[in-house]
Write an enzyme that holds these catalytic residues in place. Structure first.
Site, PDB file in Angstrom:
ATOM      1  N   ASP A 192      -0.900   5.329   2.645  1.00  0.00           N
ATOM      2  CA  ASP A 192      -0.750   6.690   2.109  1.00  0.00           C
ATOM      3  C   ASP A 192       0.368   7.478   2.807  1.00  0.00           C
ATOM      4  O   ASP A 192       0.138   8.614   3.276  1.00  0.00           O
ATOM      5  CB  ASP A 192      -2.076   7.473   2.276  1.00  0.00           C
ATOM      6  CG  ASP A 192      -3.282   6.732   1.731  1.00  0.00           C
ATOM      7  OD1 ASP A 192      -3.148   6.058   0.697  1.00  0.00           O
ATOM      8  OD2 ASP A 192      -4.367   6.843   2.341  1.00  0.00           O
TER       9      ASP A 192
ATOM     10  N   GLU B 245      -5.203   9.857  -8.569  1.00  0.00           N
ATOM     11  CA  GLU B 245      -5.188  10.425  -7.208  1.00  0.00           C
ATOM     12  C   GLU B 245      -3.751  10.443  -6.698  1.00  0.00           C
ATOM     13  O   GLU B 245      -2.822  10.054  -7.408  1.00  0.00           O
ATOM     14  CB  GLU B 245      -6.081   9.606  -6.267  1.00  0.00           C
ATOM     15  CG  GLU B 245      -5.618   8.176  -6.072  1.00  0.00           C
ATOM     16  CD  GLU B 245      -6.593   7.310  -5.268  1.00  0.00           C
ATOM     17  OE1 GLU B 245      -7.658   7.792  -4.855  1.00  0.00           O
ATOM     18  OE2 GLU B 245      -6.275   6.119  -5.070  1.00  0.00           O
TER      19      GLU B 245
HETATM   20  O1  FUB Z   1      -6.630   5.910   1.814  1.00  0.00           O
HETATM   21  C1  FUB Z   1      -7.799   6.352   1.181  1.00  0.00           C
HETATM   22  C2  FUB Z   1      -7.512   6.701  -0.241  1.00  0.00           C
HETATM   23  O2  FUB Z   1      -6.989   5.569  -0.906  1.00  0.00           O
HETATM   24  C3  FUB Z   1      -6.453   7.745  -0.436  1.00  0.00           C
HETATM   25  O3  FUB Z   1      -6.887   9.050  -0.169  1.00  0.00           O
HETATM   26  C4  FUB Z   1      -6.084   7.465  -1.843  1.00  0.00           C
HETATM   27  O4  FUB Z   1      -4.929   8.089  -2.297  1.00  0.00           O
HETATM   28  C5  FUB Z   1      -5.976   5.960  -1.814  1.00  0.00           C
HETATM   29  O5  FUB Z   1      -4.755   5.509  -1.331  1.00  0.00           O
END
Ligand code: FUB
Length: 348
Positions: A41, A248
Site C-alpha cells: 500500500d 478501495e
Molecule cells: O493492506 C490492507 C488493505 O489491503 C489495504 O487497506 C487495502 O487497500 C488493501 O491493499
C-alpha cells in the site's frame, strides 16, 4: 449428470492457491524496493526534494485468510525514502506502533501522509476496540517521523485507506473508503450497522468518500461527501460492474489541469481511473492504469518527481504469492497526447 463441487474457500484463499503456483513463472517489470521486510500500500510524496514512501508493514500472522482481510494483521508503520530514482532506499524504522495509539486495537492498514507549515501528518486506518475501522492521524516535525498519534480517531471518520490530496490553493482533501473488509457497506445509513448492506447489481455502487481537512489537519471541516464515479453516459457506475466500480485504495492527482481519481477494483484486481474538473468530482471513468498483480490486493499512489510521473504499487512476488506478504514497487507512468494514462502490465 454433472456434480457441482461446493467450495467453502474464500476468494482470497482461492487466489492465493493460484498465485503460489504462478509466482515462479513471472518476470516482473520492477523489483521490490524493500527486501528485508514485507511492505504494501505505498503512498509516495516528494518532501524536501526526496521521495518518501508511507506503506503498510505486512507481517505473518495466525489469522485466517478470508474475505474480511483478517490476514492483514499489521501492527506498525515504517517510512522509506530515496534521493533519486533507482537510488538506495532508506528505512527510517518503526515510526508508529499500534501500542502507541490509544484508540486502536489492530490492523494498521494503508496509510498516507501530508505536509503543512513544516509539520508532517500520518493518516492511517485501524480497528478500534469495537472492531470498527476508523481513521487516525499522527504528527511529526520530520517527514520520516517518528509520529505521535492523536488520542482519538478523526471525528466522523470511518472505513479505510485515507489518501490526502493537497490542491494548488493549499486546501487538503481526505479521500477514503473500502468495501468488504473495509466496512464501507456498513455505513450506508450514515451510522455504523454491524451487518453488510450492498446495493443490488443494477443499482449504483457504493461510493468512496471525501472531506476537506480543517486548518489544523486533525479534523474534517465539513460533512463527509460521496465521490461520484460516472460511466460514459454520465450515469453512476453500477454495483455489478466489478471491472469498474470502486472497491478501495483511492488516490487523487492532477495532470494538465485535470483531476485524476484512481482506485482499486478489488475482486477484479485492477487499478483504474476516472477524471474530473474538481477534487470533489464527479469523475468520469477512463480506463485501466495497472493490470492485475500477483496477489489478491492491488493498491497504488501516483507522484511526479523531477518531471516524470511514477506509479507506486505492490505485489506478492517476493513472498512467492502469499497474499498478505506483499512488497512495494515503483515504475514510470506515462500519458498519451490526450492525457490518457498508458496501461501498465506488471509482468513481461
Ligand atoms: O493492506 C490492507 C488493505 O489491503 C489495504 O487497506 C487495502 O487497500 C488493501 O491493499
Amino acid at each position: 449428470m454433472s456434480t457441482k463441487i461446493e467450495t467453502t474457500k474464500s476468494h482470497a484463499e482461492l487466489t492465493q492457491e493460484r498465485d503460489l503456483q504462478k509466482a515462479a513463472n513471472l518476470t516482473a517489470i520492477a523489483q521490490p524496493l524493500v527486501n528485508h521486510m514485507f511492505t504494501a500500500d505505498p503512498s509516495a510524496h516528494v518532501f524536501n526534494g526526496k521521495i518518501f514512501i508511507y506503506p503498510s508493514h505486512d507481517i505473518a500472522s495466525d489469522a485466517p485468510i478470508n474475505d474480511n482481510g483478517d490476514q492483514y494483521a499489521m501492527r506498525d508503520y515504517h517510512v522509506f525514502s530515496l534521493n533519486q530514482i533507482d537510488g538506495e532506499v532508506t528505512d527510517h524504522g518503526n515510526v508508529l506502533d499500534v501500542d502507541d495509539v490509544d484508540w486502536a486495537e489492530k490492523q494498521m492498514w494503508a496509510p498516507d501522509a501530508a505536509e503543512k507549515n513544516g509539520l508532517y501528518y500520518l493518516y492511517f486506518p485501524a480497528r478500534d476496540y469495537q472492531g470498527i475501522f476508523r481513521l487516525g492521524v499522527a504528527v511529526s516535525d520530520k517527514p520520516e517521523g517518528p509520529f505521535k498519534a492523536q488520542p482519538e480517531p478523526i471525528k466522523n471518520s470511518f472505513s479505510i485507506d485515507p489518501a490526502i490530496y493537497q490542491d494548488e490553493d493549499n486546501q487538503y482533501y481526505a479521500f477514503f473508503g473500502g468495501i468488504w473488509g473495509g466496512q464501507l457497506q456498513r455505513w450506508s445509513s450514515g451510522t455504523y450497522l454491524a451487518e453488510d448492506h450492498y446495493p443490488a447489481d443494477d443499482q449504483p455502487a457504493l461510493l468512496p468518500k471525501v472531506a476537506k481537512l480543517a486548518d489544523d489537519m486533525l479534523e474534517f471541516c465539513e460533512d463527509v461527501r460521496d465521490v461520484e464515479i460516472l460511466d460514459e453516459n454520465g450515469e453512476l457506475i453500477k454495483a455489478g460492474d466489478n471491472d469498474r466500480r470502486f472497491f478501495e485504495g483511492p488516490w487523487l492527482h492532477k495532470y494538465n489541469d485535470k483531476y485524476y481519481f484512481s482506485y482499486s477494483t478489488g475482486d477484479t484486481h485492477k487499478i483504474v481511473y476516472a477524471t474530473g474538473d474538481s477534487p470533489y468530482g464527479p469523475f468520469t471513468y477512463q480506463g485501466i492504469i495497472l493490470e492485475p498483480v500477483l496477489g489478491w490486493t492491488t493498491h497504488h499512489s501516483i507522484v511526479e518527481f523531477e518531471g516524470k510521473w511514477y506509479l507506486f504499487y505492490h505485489d506478492c512476488t517476493l513472498s512467492g504469492g502469499q497474499t498478505h506478504l506483499r512488497s512495494i514497487k515503483m515504475t514510470e507512468l506515462t500519458y498519451d497526447e490526450n492525457g490518457k494514462i498508458n496501461t501498465i502490465k506488471p509482468y513481461k
